[in-house]
Design a protein around this motif. Structure first.
Motif, PDB file in Angstrom:
ATOM      1  N   GLU A 194     -22.515 -26.665  -7.259  1.00 39.14           N
ATOM      2  CA  GLU A 194     -21.633 -27.113  -6.190  1.00 39.14           C
ATOM      3  C   GLU A 194     -20.195 -26.902  -6.624  1.00 39.14           C
ATOM      4  OE1 GLU A 194     -22.429 -30.975  -4.694  1.00 39.14           O
ATOM      5  OE2 GLU A 194     -24.587 -30.677  -4.753  1.00 39.14           O
ATOM      6  N   PRO A 195     -19.401 -26.241  -5.871  1.00 38.86           N
ATOM      7  CA  PRO A 195     -19.727 -25.591  -4.612  1.00 38.86           C
ATOM      8  C   PRO A 195     -20.556 -24.326  -4.866  1.00 38.86           C
ATOM      9  CG  PRO A 195     -17.476 -25.047  -5.201  1.00 38.86           C
ATOM     10  CD  PRO A 195     -17.980 -26.032  -6.237  1.00 38.86           C
ATOM     11  N   ALA A 196     -21.345 -23.956  -3.895  1.00 39.79           N
ATOM     12  CA  ALA A 196     -22.230 -22.799  -4.031  1.00 39.79           C
ATOM     13  C   ALA A 196     -21.446 -21.527  -4.335  1.00 39.79           C
ATOM     14  CB  ALA A 196     -23.061 -22.628  -2.762  1.00 39.79           C
ATOM     15  N   SER A 197     -20.202 -21.476  -3.909  1.00 36.84           N
ATOM     16  CA  SER A 197     -19.377 -20.279  -4.158  1.00 36.84           C
ATOM     17  C   SER A 197     -19.103 -20.068  -5.644  1.00 36.84           C
ATOM     18  CB  SER A 197     -18.054 -20.386  -3.401  1.00 36.84           C
ATOM     19  OG  SER A 197     -17.321 -21.531  -3.832  1.00 36.84           O
ATOM     20  N   ALA A 198     -19.341 -21.080  -6.481  1.00 38.35           N
ATOM     21  CA  ALA A 198     -19.118 -20.954  -7.921  1.00 38.35           C
ATOM     22  C   ALA A 198     -20.344 -20.431  -8.660  1.00 38.35           C
ATOM     23  CB  ALA A 198     -18.716 -22.308  -8.500  1.00 38.35           C
ATOM     24  N   THR A 199     -21.435 -20.178  -7.955  1.00 36.22           N
ATOM     25  CA  THR A 199     -22.672 -19.749  -8.592  1.00 36.22           C
ATOM     26  C   THR A 199     -22.478 -18.484  -9.417  1.00 36.22           C
ATOM     27  OG1 THR A 199     -23.966 -20.751  -6.823  1.00 36.22           O
ATOM     28  CG2 THR A 199     -25.073 -19.110  -8.167  1.00 36.22           C
ATOM     29  N   GLY A 200     -21.767 -17.515  -8.902  1.00 32.96           N
ATOM     30  CA  GLY A 200     -21.532 -16.267  -9.633  1.00 32.96           C
ATOM     31  C   GLY A 200     -20.829 -16.502 -10.958  1.00 32.96           C
ATOM     32  N   ARG A 201     -19.817 -17.367 -10.955  1.00 36.55           N
ATOM     33  CA  ARG A 201     -19.086 -17.672 -12.197  1.00 36.55           C
ATOM     34  C   ARG A 201     -19.981 -18.379 -13.196  1.00 36.55           C
ATOM     35  NH1 ARG A 201     -15.024 -20.199  -8.957  1.00 36.55           N
ATOM     36  NH2 ARG A 201     -15.509 -22.053 -10.142  1.00 36.55           N
ATOM     37  N   VAL A 202     -20.800 -19.319 -12.704  1.00 34.47           N
ATOM     38  CA  VAL A 202     -21.698 -20.051 -13.588  1.00 34.47           C
ATOM     39  C   VAL A 202     -22.706 -19.093 -14.216  1.00 34.47           C
ATOM     40  CG1 VAL A 202     -23.511 -21.807 -13.681  1.00 34.47           C
ATOM     41  CG2 VAL A 202     -21.413 -22.245 -12.387  1.00 34.47           C
ATOM     42  N   LEU A 203     -23.301 -18.234 -13.407  1.00 33.79           N
ATOM     43  CA  LEU A 203     -24.275 -17.276 -13.934  1.00 33.79           C
ATOM     44  C   LEU A 203     -23.636 -16.295 -14.911  1.00 33.79           C
ATOM     45  CD1 LEU A 203     -26.432 -16.580 -10.782  1.00 33.79           C
ATOM     46  CD2 LEU A 203     -27.140 -17.726 -12.882  1.00 33.79           C
ATOM     47  N   ALA A 204     -22.420 -15.867 -14.616  1.00 35.06           N
ATOM     48  CA  ALA A 204     -21.727 -14.961 -15.527  1.00 35.06           C
ATOM     49  C   ALA A 204     -21.507 -15.619 -16.883  1.00 35.06           C
ATOM     50  CB  ALA A 204     -20.392 -14.515 -14.929  1.00 35.06           C
ATOM     51  N   ASP A 205     -21.152 -16.895 -16.884  1.00 37.91           N
ATOM     52  CA  ASP A 205     -20.948 -17.613 -18.137  1.00 37.91           C
ATOM     53  C   ASP A 205     -22.275 -17.801 -18.876  1.00 37.91           C
ATOM     54  OD1 ASP A 205     -19.227 -18.912 -20.012  1.00 37.91           O
ATOM     55  OD2 ASP A 205     -20.090 -20.818 -19.345  1.00 37.91           O
ATOM     56  N   ILE A 206     -23.328 -18.096 -18.135  1.00 35.07           N
ATOM     57  CA  ILE A 206     -24.645 -18.250 -18.769  1.00 35.07           C
ATOM     58  C   ILE A 206     -25.056 -16.936 -19.417  1.00 35.07           C
ATOM     59  CG2 ILE A 206     -27.112 -18.558 -18.283  1.00 35.07           C
ATOM     60  CD1 ILE A 206     -26.241 -20.679 -16.191  1.00 35.07           C
ATOM     61  N   ARG A 207     -24.919 -15.839 -18.681  1.00 31.55           N
ATOM     62  CA  ARG A 207     -25.303 -14.523 -19.223  1.00 31.55           C
ATOM     63  C   ARG A 207     -24.399 -14.086 -20.371  1.00 31.55           C
ATOM     64  NH1 ARG A 207     -26.083 -12.713 -13.367  1.00 31.55           N
ATOM     65  NH2 ARG A 207     -28.353 -12.693 -13.141  1.00 31.55           N
ATOM     66  N   GLY A 208     -23.103 -14.347 -20.252  1.00 31.43           N
ATOM     67  CA  GLY A 208     -22.154 -13.835 -21.239  1.00 31.43           C
ATOM     68  C   GLY A 208     -21.989 -14.693 -22.473  1.00 31.43           C
ATOM     69  N   ALA A 209     -22.214 -16.002 -22.367  1.00 33.98           N
ATOM     70  CA  ALA A 209     -21.943 -16.883 -23.510  1.00 33.98           C
ATOM     71  C   ALA A 209     -23.167 -17.686 -23.941  1.00 33.98           C
ATOM     72  CB  ALA A 209     -20.794 -17.834 -23.170  1.00 33.98           C
ATOM     73  N   VAL A 210     -23.820 -18.329 -23.010  1.00 31.44           N
ATOM     74  CA  VAL A 210     -24.897 -19.257 -23.362  1.00 31.44           C
ATOM     75  C   VAL A 210     -26.130 -18.522 -23.883  1.00 31.44           C
ATOM     76  CG1 VAL A 210     -26.448 -21.042 -22.473  1.00 31.44           C
ATOM     77  CG2 VAL A 210     -24.058 -20.980 -21.732  1.00 31.44           C
ATOM     78  N   LEU A 211     -26.628 -17.557 -23.113  1.00 33.37           N
ATOM     79  CA  LEU A 211     -27.862 -16.875 -23.508  1.00 33.37           C
ATOM     80  C   LEU A 211     -27.719 -16.090 -24.813  1.00 33.37           C
ATOM     81  CD1 LEU A 211     -29.206 -15.834 -20.010  1.00 33.37           C
ATOM     82  CD2 LEU A 211     -29.994 -17.704 -21.477  1.00 33.37           C
ATOM     83  N   PRO A 212     -26.615 -15.384 -25.049  1.00 28.53           N
ATOM     84  CA  PRO A 212     -26.483 -14.707 -26.343  1.00 28.53           C
ATOM     85  C   PRO A 212     -26.490 -15.675 -27.536  1.00 28.53           C
ATOM     86  CG  PRO A 212     -24.975 -13.738 -24.763  1.00 28.53           C
ATOM     87  CD  PRO A 212     -25.549 -14.968 -24.116  1.00 28.53           C
ATOM     88  N   ARG A 213     -25.879 -16.860 -27.367  1.00 28.40           N
ATOM     89  CA  ARG A 213     -25.907 -17.846 -28.463  1.00 28.40           C
ATOM     90  C   ARG A 213     -27.319 -18.361 -28.685  1.00 28.40           C
ATOM     91  NH1 ARG A 213     -20.709 -21.069 -26.668  1.00 28.40           N
ATOM     92  NH2 ARG A 213     -22.295 -21.926 -25.315  1.00 28.40           N
ATOM     93  N   LEU A 214     -28.047 -18.604 -27.588  1.00 30.23           N
ATOM     94  CA  LEU A 214     -29.430 -19.062 -27.729  1.00 30.23           C
ATOM     95  C   LEU A 214     -30.282 -18.006 -28.428  1.00 30.23           C
ATOM     96  CD1 LEU A 214     -30.087 -20.815 -24.302  1.00 30.23           C
ATOM     97  CD2 LEU A 214     -30.050 -21.890 -26.566  1.00 30.23           C
ATOM     98  N   ARG A 215     -30.095 -16.745 -28.050  1.00 32.60           N
ATOM     99  CA  ARG A 215     -30.865 -15.673 -28.692  1.00 32.60           C
ATOM    100  C   ARG A 215     -30.514 -15.571 -30.177  1.00 32.60           C
ATOM    101  NH1 ARG A 215     -31.663 -10.299 -25.696  1.00 32.60           N
ATOM    102  NH2 ARG A 215     -33.558 -11.327 -25.009  1.00 32.60           N
ATOM    103  N   ALA A 216     -29.257 -15.789 -30.527  1.00 30.13           N
ATOM    104  CA  ALA A 216     -28.867 -15.758 -31.938  1.00 30.13           C
ATOM    105  C   ALA A 216     -29.542 -16.889 -32.711  1.00 30.13           C
ATOM    106  CB  ALA A 216     -27.344 -15.847 -32.071  1.00 30.13           C
ATOM    107  N   ASP A 217     -29.658 -18.056 -32.079  1.00 33.27           N
ATOM    108  CA  ASP A 217     -30.292 -19.205 -32.732  1.00 33.27           C
ATOM    109  C   ASP A 217     -31.812 -19.119 -32.727  1.00 33.27           C
ATOM    110  OD1 ASP A 217     -27.797 -20.304 -33.207  1.00 33.27           O
ATOM    111  OD2 ASP A 217     -27.884 -21.680 -31.497  1.00 33.27           O
ATOM    112  N   PHE A 218     -32.366 -18.446 -31.727  1.00 36.94           N
ATOM    113  CA  PHE A 218     -33.823 -18.355 -31.573  1.00 36.94           C
ATOM    114  C   PHE A 218     -34.223 -16.903 -31.346  1.00 36.94           C
ATOM    115  CE2 PHE A 218     -32.371 -22.467 -29.962  1.00 36.94           C
ATOM    116  CZ  PHE A 218     -33.107 -23.326 -30.769  1.00 36.94           C
TER     117      PHE A 218
END
Length: 82
Positions: free
Chosen positions: A37-61
């Protein structure tokens, strides 16, 4: 990226745990969902997940894999069809 306390931006639903472990092709599977919320922020949230969160998780696991399902999968399929 700005860090904030998880409780400020997320809610947790408590429930009963299943007595089984979900697997796909022999690997454990968990499902994580979100409502942005707001739904218009979904793209930014997904971009951050793909660009920062998931690579760190893959490095740890090492060996961690993920897929996006639901609306994201539909968008991906529509884009590939073009």
């Amino acid at each position: 990226m700005v860090e904030v306390p998880l409780g400020d931006v997320a809610t947790r639903d408590s429930g009963r745990a299943f007595s089984s472990i979900d697997r796909r092709n022999g690997r454990r599977v968990i499902t994580v969902g979100m409502n942005v919320e707001p739904a218009s922020a979904t793209g930014r949230v997904l971009a951050d997940i793909r660009g920062a969160v998931l690579p760190r998780l893959r490095a740890d696991f090492p060996g961690l894999t993920w897929t996006f399902q639901g609306i994201q999968a539909e968008i991906r399929e529509s884009t590939q069809a073009l």
